[in-house]
Design an enzyme around this catalytic site. Sequence first.
Site, mmCIF file in Angstrom:
data_model
loop_
_atom_site.group_PDB
_atom_site.id
_atom_site.type_symbol
_atom_site.label_atom_id
_atom_site.label_comp_id
_atom_site.label_asym_id
_atom_site.label_seq_id
_atom_site.Cartn_x
_atom_site.Cartn_y
_atom_site.Cartn_z
ATOM 1 C CB SER A 1 8.202 16.881 1.666
ATOM 2 O OG SER A 1 8.610 17.608 2.810
ATOM 3 C CE1 TYR B 1 -4.502 -4.921 14.212
ATOM 4 C CE2 TYR B 1 -3.485 -6.435 12.668
ATOM 5 C CZ TYR B 1 -4.501 -5.576 12.998
ATOM 6 O OH TYR B 1 -5.520 -5.384 12.111
ATOM 7 C CG ASP C 1 -7.949 1.999 10.194
ATOM 8 O OD1 ASP C 1 -8.962 1.735 10.870
ATOM 9 O OD2 ASP C 1 -6.786 1.808 10.590
HETATM 10 MG MG MG Z 1 -3.124 3.243 11.196
#
Ligand code: MG
Length: 386
Positions: free
Chosen positions: A64, A226, A174
């Site tokens: 959640s 992308y 990332d």
């Molecule tokens: Mg991302």
Amino acid sequence: MSAVTDHFLAVFGEDPEGVWESPGRVNLIGEHTDYNDGLVLPIALPQRTYAAARRRADGLVRLSSTAGGGVTEVALHDIAPGVPDGWGRYAAGVLWALREAGHLVGGIDVAIDSTVPIGAGLSSSAALEGAVAAAASDLFGLGLLADDGTRATLAALCQKAENVIAGAPTGGMDQAASLRCTAGHAILLDCRNGHVSQIPFELEQHGLVLLVIDTRAEHELSDGQYGKRRSACERAAKELGVASLRDVPYSHLADALHRLEHDPELFKRTQHVVSEIQRVRDTVEALEDGELAEVGLLFTASHLSLRDDFEVSCDELDLAVDTAIEAGALGARMTGGGFGGSAIALVPSRLVPGVEMAVLSAYEHHGFTKPAFFRATPAGGARRTQ
Ligand code: MG
Ligand code: ADP
């Protein structure tokens, strides 16, 4: 942090066993180079995603987020590409990837709260994966936060979760930033072998600020553009007879471009990737030499290359970059995948208010959504918070 424990208690009716955090990031330079086995130079942000978690005995995963979407419930053995639905696949995907790698991971309840803007090109997705990964690693005794080597393993699993379960074909920058950055440093990540060097990134002593301009423009990485860029890069590498564009040294760029003259798309994409990898190297050198004006020029050169050769910018990003430079920034560029998201500008501290005003008024003049600003400082990677 208490917001996430409160949320956990409200949704799951008991206290979590702990809270873990993992940061968003901005990439200083090296855009769209990660999936070309290239170099990137991100910093982790103070903005982070928090995961409060508690183990379950029944092999069920319940998730959640304070960002909404109710409770996602999925059995561990049902997690698969596209399952569960919605945002929960980023979190569940991490548990799937850990299990695929042979780690003994059981059921878990997880509540999420985040200060990373979602979809702003600041990598809320990797922050989410990193927080869940950190929680699972500690709760199931996997020890994967121990050092940079184990964190590299964990980052690779988070990337796999995003690629396979969430269906977003992103590179590994990332997740590496979220799990492997240290305070006060950018990481120079070699996407070919996962090697990381910690590069001191201290702007204060130079009287500078890294200003992030969140354009609030649409940012959707999983859309077709992308994938198109990625496949163009793969085709270019194939035509040049190399495994990836990383294998084209900058000194051979003119020669490579000559061989791609018949195909303007491949020509431009190659021009960007090969020159961008060189700009990462040049930026690291300029940082090490304290040549911050040079860093600014490299930022701007990167933006022009992304705008004109890789064609992933948009009007909002171009306006933010142009306006920031006009108002005194040493350089500026879009950061992240593009088509919206955020720009960064290297700005003398005393000029920051003026740059913000100039960007605000330019946006108003063009009828664009009001942008948001913050000063980015290099923070540390994922860890247990509580
Ligand atoms: Mg991302
Ligand atoms: P970015 O990583 O640049 O923010 P992405 O499109 O890669 O953008 O990832 C955004 C997606 O990640 C959201 O659409 C959502 O599915 C998920 N996500 C990120 N943070 C949260 C959060 N705090 N709560 C729920 N979902 C989140």
